[in-house]
Design a protein around this motif. Structure first.
Motif, PDB file in Angstrom:
ATOM      1  N   VAL A   1      28.783  -3.251  86.036  1.00 61.33           N
ATOM      2  CA  VAL A   1      29.062  -3.593  84.900  1.00 61.33           C
ATOM      3  C   VAL A   1      28.024  -3.360  83.709  1.00 61.33           C
ATOM      4  O   VAL A   1      28.084  -2.745  82.757  1.00 61.33           O
ATOM      5  CB  VAL A   1      29.800  -5.179  84.777  1.00 61.33           C
ATOM      6  CG1 VAL A   1      30.005  -5.514  83.352  1.00 61.33           C
ATOM      7  CG2 VAL A   1      31.051  -5.001  85.521  1.00 61.33           C
ATOM      8  N   MET A   2      26.832  -3.962  84.338  1.00 59.03           N
ATOM      9  CA  MET A   2      25.768  -4.103  83.099  1.00 59.03           C
ATOM     10  C   MET A   2      25.262  -2.751  83.024  1.00 59.03           C
ATOM     11  O   MET A   2      24.861  -2.232  82.059  1.00 59.03           O
ATOM     12  CB  MET A   2      24.329  -4.871  83.871  1.00 59.03           C
ATOM     13  CG  MET A   2      24.840  -6.252  84.121  1.00 59.03           C
ATOM     14  SD  MET A   2      24.927  -6.967  82.391  1.00 59.03           S
ATOM     15  CE  MET A   2      26.773  -7.719  82.556  1.00 59.03           C
ATOM     16  N   CYS A   3      25.191  -1.646  84.454  1.00 65.44           N
ATOM     17  CA  CYS A   3      24.918  -0.456  84.354  1.00 65.44           C
ATOM     18  C   CYS A   3      25.907   0.386  83.030  1.00 65.44           C
ATOM     19  O   CYS A   3      25.565   1.213  82.417  1.00 65.44           O
ATOM     20  CB  CYS A   3      24.511   0.372  85.499  1.00 65.44           C
ATOM     21  SG  CYS A   3      23.329  -0.060  86.255  1.00 65.44           S
ATOM     22  N   ALA A   4      27.023  -0.019  83.373  1.00 58.35           N
ATOM     23  CA  ALA A   4      28.135   0.912  82.252  1.00 58.35           C
ATOM     24  C   ALA A   4      28.023   0.474  80.929  1.00 58.35           C
ATOM     25  O   ALA A   4      28.037   1.419  80.180  1.00 58.35           O
ATOM     26  CB  ALA A   4      29.602   0.325  83.118  1.00 58.35           C
ATOM     27  N   LEU A   5      27.557  -0.960  80.604  1.00 57.07           N
ATOM     28  CA  LEU A   5      27.365  -0.971  79.332  1.00 57.07           C
ATOM     29  C   LEU A   5      26.238  -0.214  78.665  1.00 57.07           C
ATOM     30  O   LEU A   5      26.254   0.220  77.504  1.00 57.07           O
ATOM     31  CB  LEU A   5      27.335  -2.565  79.021  1.00 57.07           C
ATOM     32  CG  LEU A   5      28.303  -3.697  79.526  1.00 57.07           C
ATOM     33  CD1 LEU A   5      28.121  -5.191  79.299  1.00 57.07           C
ATOM     34  CD2 LEU A   5      29.663  -3.383  78.627  1.00 57.07           C
ATOM     35  N   MET A   6      25.150  -0.366  79.404  1.00 59.34           N
ATOM     36  CA  MET A   6      23.884   0.429  78.841  1.00 59.34           C
ATOM     37  C   MET A   6      24.368   1.955  78.659  1.00 59.34           C
ATOM     38  O   MET A   6      23.988   2.527  77.782  1.00 59.34           O
ATOM     39  CB  MET A   6      22.816   0.251  79.830  1.00 59.34           C
ATOM     40  CG  MET A   6      22.431  -1.304  79.476  1.00 59.34           C
ATOM     41  SD  MET A   6      20.754  -1.833  80.410  1.00 59.34           S
ATOM     42  CE  MET A   6      21.571  -2.065  81.957  1.00 59.34           C
ATOM     43  N   ILE A   7      24.890   2.410  79.821  1.00 60.58           N
ATOM     44  CA  ILE A   7      25.179   3.917  80.103  1.00 60.58           C
ATOM     45  C   ILE A   7      26.214   4.396  78.913  1.00 60.58           C
ATOM     46  O   ILE A   7      25.793   5.429  78.258  1.00 60.58           O
ATOM     47  CB  ILE A   7      25.517   4.283  81.278  1.00 60.58           C
ATOM     48  CG1 ILE A   7      24.321   4.216  82.314  1.00 60.58           C
ATOM     49  CG2 ILE A   7      26.125   5.697  81.339  1.00 60.58           C
ATOM     50  CD1 ILE A   7      24.675   4.388  83.890  1.00 60.58           C
ATOM     51  N   ASN A   8      27.143   3.497  78.594  1.00 62.10           N
ATOM     52  CA  ASN A   8      28.005   3.866  77.574  1.00 62.10           C
ATOM     53  C   ASN A   8      27.369   3.677  76.040  1.00 62.10           C
ATOM     54  O   ASN A   8      27.798   4.780  75.554  1.00 62.10           O
ATOM     55  CB  ASN A   8      29.309   3.015  77.593  1.00 62.10           C
ATOM     56  CG  ASN A   8      30.263   3.484  76.949  1.00 62.10           C
ATOM     57  OD1 ASN A   8      30.215   3.994  75.833  1.00 62.10           O
ATOM     58  ND2 ASN A   8      31.775   2.952  77.448  1.00 62.10           N
ATOM     59  N   ALA A   9      26.666   3.110  75.917  1.00 63.82           N
ATOM     60  CA  ALA A   9      25.786   2.964  74.718  1.00 63.82           C
ATOM     61  C   ALA A   9      25.068   4.153  74.722  1.00 63.82           C
ATOM     62  O   ALA A   9      24.999   4.828  73.463  1.00 63.82           O
ATOM     63  CB  ALA A   9      25.082   1.698  74.375  1.00 63.82           C
ATOM     64  N   VAL A  10      24.395   4.592  75.521  1.00 68.15           N
ATOM     65  CA  VAL A  10      23.423   5.746  75.343  1.00 68.15           C
ATOM     66  C   VAL A  10      24.203   6.943  75.165  1.00 68.15           C
ATOM     67  O   VAL A  10      24.022   7.794  74.400  1.00 68.15           O
ATOM     68  CB  VAL A  10      22.609   5.662  76.672  1.00 68.15           C
ATOM     69  CG1 VAL A  10      21.763   7.049  76.690  1.00 68.15           C
ATOM     70  CG2 VAL A  10      21.609   4.671  76.469  1.00 68.15           C
ATOM     71  N   LEU A  11      25.351   7.071  75.921  1.00 70.89           N
ATOM     72  CA  LEU A  11      26.115   8.339  75.924  1.00 70.89           C
ATOM     73  C   LEU A  11      26.963   8.526  74.489  1.00 70.89           C
ATOM     74  O   LEU A  11      26.815   9.559  73.905  1.00 70.89           O
ATOM     75  CB  LEU A  11      27.173   8.462  77.040  1.00 70.89           C
ATOM     76  CG  LEU A  11      26.834   8.703  78.387  1.00 70.89           C
ATOM     77  CD1 LEU A  11      27.970   8.581  79.276  1.00 70.89           C
ATOM     78  CD2 LEU A  11      26.138  10.034  78.592  1.00 70.89           C
ATOM     79  N   PHE A  12      27.386   7.480  73.952  1.00 66.45           N
ATOM     80  CA  PHE A  12      28.036   7.150  72.486  1.00 66.45           C
ATOM     81  C   PHE A  12      26.861   7.407  71.445  1.00 66.45           C
ATOM     82  O   PHE A  12      27.199   8.414  70.836  1.00 66.45           O
ATOM     83  CB  PHE A  12      28.815   5.901  72.582  1.00 66.45           C
ATOM     84  CG  PHE A  12      29.180   5.859  71.213  1.00 66.45           C
ATOM     85  CD1 PHE A  12      30.215   6.514  70.591  1.00 66.45           C
ATOM     86  CD2 PHE A  12      28.458   4.962  70.050  1.00 66.45           C
ATOM     87  CE1 PHE A  12      30.842   6.326  69.495  1.00 66.45           C
ATOM     88  CE2 PHE A  12      28.936   4.735  68.685  1.00 66.45           C
ATOM     89  CZ  PHE A  12      30.033   5.549  68.449  1.00 66.45           C
ATOM     90  N   GLY A  13      25.709   6.962  71.751  1.00 62.16           N
ATOM     91  CA  GLY A  13      24.603   7.301  70.625  1.00 62.16           C
ATOM     92  C   GLY A  13      24.491   8.539  70.679  1.00 62.16           C
ATOM     93  O   GLY A  13      24.421   9.191  69.614  1.00 62.16           O
ATOM     94  N   ALA A  14      24.158   9.065  71.823  1.00 65.60           N
ATOM     95  CA  ALA A  14      23.858  10.550  71.979  1.00 65.60           C
ATOM     96  C   ALA A  14      24.638  11.447  71.151  1.00 65.60           C
ATOM     97  O   ALA A  14      24.398  12.356  70.534  1.00 65.60           O
ATOM     98  CB  ALA A  14      23.434  11.039  73.386  1.00 65.60           C
ATOM     99  N   GLY A  15      25.960  11.099  71.619  1.00 60.40           N
ATOM    100  CA  GLY A  15      27.092  12.097  71.172  1.00 60.40           C
ATOM    101  C   GLY A  15      27.323  12.053  69.555  1.00 60.40           C
ATOM    102  O   GLY A  15      27.351  12.905  68.985  1.00 60.40           O
ATOM    103  N   VAL A  16      27.187  10.614  69.296  1.00 61.91           N
ATOM    104  CA  VAL A  16      27.297  10.643  67.546  1.00 61.91           C
ATOM    105  C   VAL A  16      26.122  11.021  66.906  1.00 61.91           C
ATOM    106  O   VAL A  16      26.082  11.791  65.719  1.00 61.91           O
ATOM    107  CB  VAL A  16      27.540   9.229  67.044  1.00 61.91           C
ATOM    108  CG1 VAL A  16      27.328   8.723  65.873  1.00 61.91           C
ATOM    109  CG2 VAL A  16      28.657   8.658  67.754  1.00 61.91           C
ATOM    110  N   ILE A  17      25.004  10.869  67.267  1.00 65.67           N
ATOM    111  CA  ILE A  17      23.760  11.602  66.611  1.00 65.67           C
ATOM    112  C   ILE A  17      23.967  13.089  66.798  1.00 65.67           C
ATOM    113  O   ILE A  17      23.408  13.797  65.546  1.00 65.67           O
ATOM    114  CB  ILE A  17      22.395  11.139  67.407  1.00 65.67           C
ATOM    115  CG1 ILE A  17      22.054   9.716  67.017  1.00 65.67           C
ATOM    116  CG2 ILE A  17      21.194  11.964  66.867  1.00 65.67           C
ATOM    117  CD1 ILE A  17      21.091   9.087  67.820  1.00 65.67           C
ATOM    118  N   THR A  18      24.308  13.752  67.756  1.00 67.98           N
ATOM    119  CA  THR A  18      24.479  15.139  67.823  1.00 67.98           C
ATOM    120  C   THR A  18      25.632  15.723  66.776  1.00 67.98           C
ATOM    121  O   THR A  18      25.307  16.485  66.065  1.00 67.98           O
ATOM    122  CB  THR A  18      24.984  15.535  69.301  1.00 67.98           C
ATOM    123  OG1 THR A  18      23.717  15.270  70.125  1.00 67.98           O
ATOM    124  CG2 THR A  18      25.205  17.010  69.364  1.00 67.98           C
TER     125      THR A  18
END
Length: 87
Positions: A15-32
């Motif tokens: 759960v803790m990994c999923a929260l962090m990984i989801n935030a990173v993936l979303f941030g990278a995608g939105v920045i792109t």
């Protein structure tokens, strides 16, 4: 008095990994999407795609990362050397 069941450590790690990984993936995608001019024009369509993609990809990555966070999943002495994730 009700006894509550304890959540296993593996579930907490996932759960803790999923929260962090989801935030990173979303941030990278939105920045792109927002930094590439041709994508920025289509942002109202691409940002929902980024949201869905980050939710779909997260479970696969969090299972891989959370497994490596437990010392019992490393071979003897391998934890000293590290790997691709831990460095």
């Amino acid at each position: 008095m009700m006894e509550t069941e304890k959540i296993p450590t593996d579930i907490w790690l996932k759960v803790m990994c999923a929260l962090m990984i989801n935030a990173v993936l979303f941030g990278a995608g939105v920045i792109t999407v927002l930094s590439v001019p041709s994508f920025a024009d289509q942002a109202k369509y691409l940002i929902p795609v980024v949201i869905v993609a980050s939710f779909v990809i997260t479970p696969f990555l969090c299972g891989f990362v959370a497994r490596r966070m437990r010392i019992r999943n490393w071979k003897s002495g391998q934890w000293r050397e590290g790997d691709l994730i831990s460095g």
